[in-house]
Write an enzyme that holds these catalytic residues in place. Structure first.
Site, short mmCIF file in Angstrom:
data_model
loop_
_atom_site.label_atom_id
_atom_site.label_comp_id
_atom_site.label_asym_id
_atom_site.label_seq_id
_atom_site.Cartn_x
_atom_site.Cartn_y
_atom_site.Cartn_z
CG MET A 48 18.96 -0.15 48.76
SD MET A 48 19.32 1.42 47.97
CE MET A 48 17.82 2.33 48.32
CG HIS A 86 12.78 -5.23 53.10
ND1 HIS A 86 12.42 -4.09 53.79
CD2 HIS A 86 13.28 -4.82 51.92
CE1 HIS A 86 12.72 -3.04 53.06
NE2 HIS A 86 13.24 -3.43 51.91
NE ARG A 88 10.86 6.65 48.50
CZ ARG A 88 10.93 7.19 47.32
NH1 ARG A 88 9.90 7.84 46.84
NH2 ARG A 88 12.01 7.11 46.60
O1 PAF Z 1 14.82 -2.25 45.96
C1 PAF Z 1 15.89 -1.96 46.53
O2 PAF Z 1 16.00 -1.98 47.76
C2 PAF Z 1 17.10 -1.55 45.70
O3 PAF Z 1 16.73 -0.80 44.60
C3 PAF Z 1 17.98 -2.74 45.30
C4 PAF Z 1 17.24 -3.71 44.39
C5 PAF Z 1 18.46 -3.48 46.53
C6 PAF Z 1 19.20 -2.25 44.52
O4 PAF Z 1 19.94 -1.36 45.28
#
Ligand code: PAF
Length: 289
Positions: free
Chosen positions: A31, A38, A192
């Site tokens: 997201m 990430h 967060r």
């Molecule tokens: O973990 C996340 O960032 C979200 O829940 C995902 C898997 C991209 C789905 O919107």
């Protein structure tokens, strides 16, 4: 790195990628508001596939009525630069109408594994996750997909969906969970964390510490209920305001456990500090290990 914002552009870009090399594609759904956690997913994906496709979509269907969708951090240009720096081939960054056009009427709901833990505090959240992830899988048709173990329940929901619906791209075995990235004091990396004041950020370190202590106690034969009560007391003493849950669960079904058995278990905790809800999870060795 190409950025696709419509399904037509995405489809063409994927066709081009599939014609290059072995053409194996890994998807890293996000997201946005990217952090080192990430980027670790992207690095892992790069070692396993020929091309990495990342998606950035702030999915309205996984936000509850009391959760501020508008306040969710959006920083597409900065995120795109980070992904490009990690060698991502393609970024899928659709607008809401591209994912949920007028008349969109389908909901994917994974019973059982979605219901307890975070699902209890966030009704509908995992339906929103499952719905959008299934759409992303269908749009990108990846050979494999990477998710952080930080959101352990989410990973279990997605794997259950893939198993139950016989997904082939990716199949359930190609849904890869990547261990949680942690700061030096053990706090799990999360978008967060940016909401924590310096004092709250200091207190947050008590969460992984108390979880490790509880796991050590349980693995050494201490009573599970007592160990979890001690964990909760340690968090409150460290400055947490409340604990949503602290549960030892089966690592696949997430059914709560009163004692370690022969199959992998997981300690999962959600606790609030100020206005911020932190989650974390760690493995507990089965009794036979
Ligand atoms: O973990 C996340 O960032 C979200 O829940 C995902 C898997 C991209 C789905 O919107």
């Amino acid at each position: 790195m190409q950025i696709a914002t419509t399904r037509d552009v995405l489809r063409n870009a994927l066709d081009v990628l599939r014609q290059q090399g072995a053409g194996r594609i890994a998807l890293v759904p996000t997201m946005g508001a990217l952090h080192e956690g990430h980027l670790t997913l992207v690095r892992r994906a790069r070692t396993a596939a020929d091309h990495v496709v990342a998606s950035i979509f702030v999915n309205p269907k996984q936000f509850g009525a009391n959760e501020d969708l508008d306040a969710y951090p959006r920083q597409l240009a900065a995120d795109a630069a980070m992904l490009e720096g990690e060698g991502c081939a393609l970024l899928w960054a659709p607008q809401v109408e591209e994912i949920y056009p007028a008349g969109f009427a389908t909901n994917v709901s994974v019973a059982g594994v979605s219901e307890g833990l975070c699902g209890a505090a966030r009704p509908g959240h995992f339906d929103g996750v499952a719905t959008v992830v299934l759409k992303l899988f269908n749009q990108v048709q990846p050979d494999m997909a990477f998710f952080g173990e930080k959101d352990f329940q989410q990973l279990a929901v997605i794997r259950t969906m893939a198993r139950d619906l016989d997904l082939t791209r990716p199949h359930v075995g190609a849904i890869i969970g990547v261990p949680t990235m942690r700061e030096v004091d053990g706090v799990a990396m999360s978008s967060r964390n940016r909401y924590l004041s310096p004092a709250q950020r200091g207190s947050a370190a008590a969460l992984p510490a108390a979880m490790q202590a509880a796991i050590a106690a349980i693995e050494n034969g201490s009573d599970v209920v007592l160990s979890l009560e001690r964990l909760e007391a340690a968090l409150i003493a460290a400055g947490f305001d409340s604990i949503d849950y602290a549960v030892l669960a089966d690592a696949v079904s997430l059914a709560p456990l009163k004692a370690l058995g022969d199959t992998p278990a997981r300690l999962l905790v959600a606790a609030r500090i100020g206005g911020t809800r932190l989650i974390d999870n760690m493995p507990a060795e089965p009794r036979s290990a």
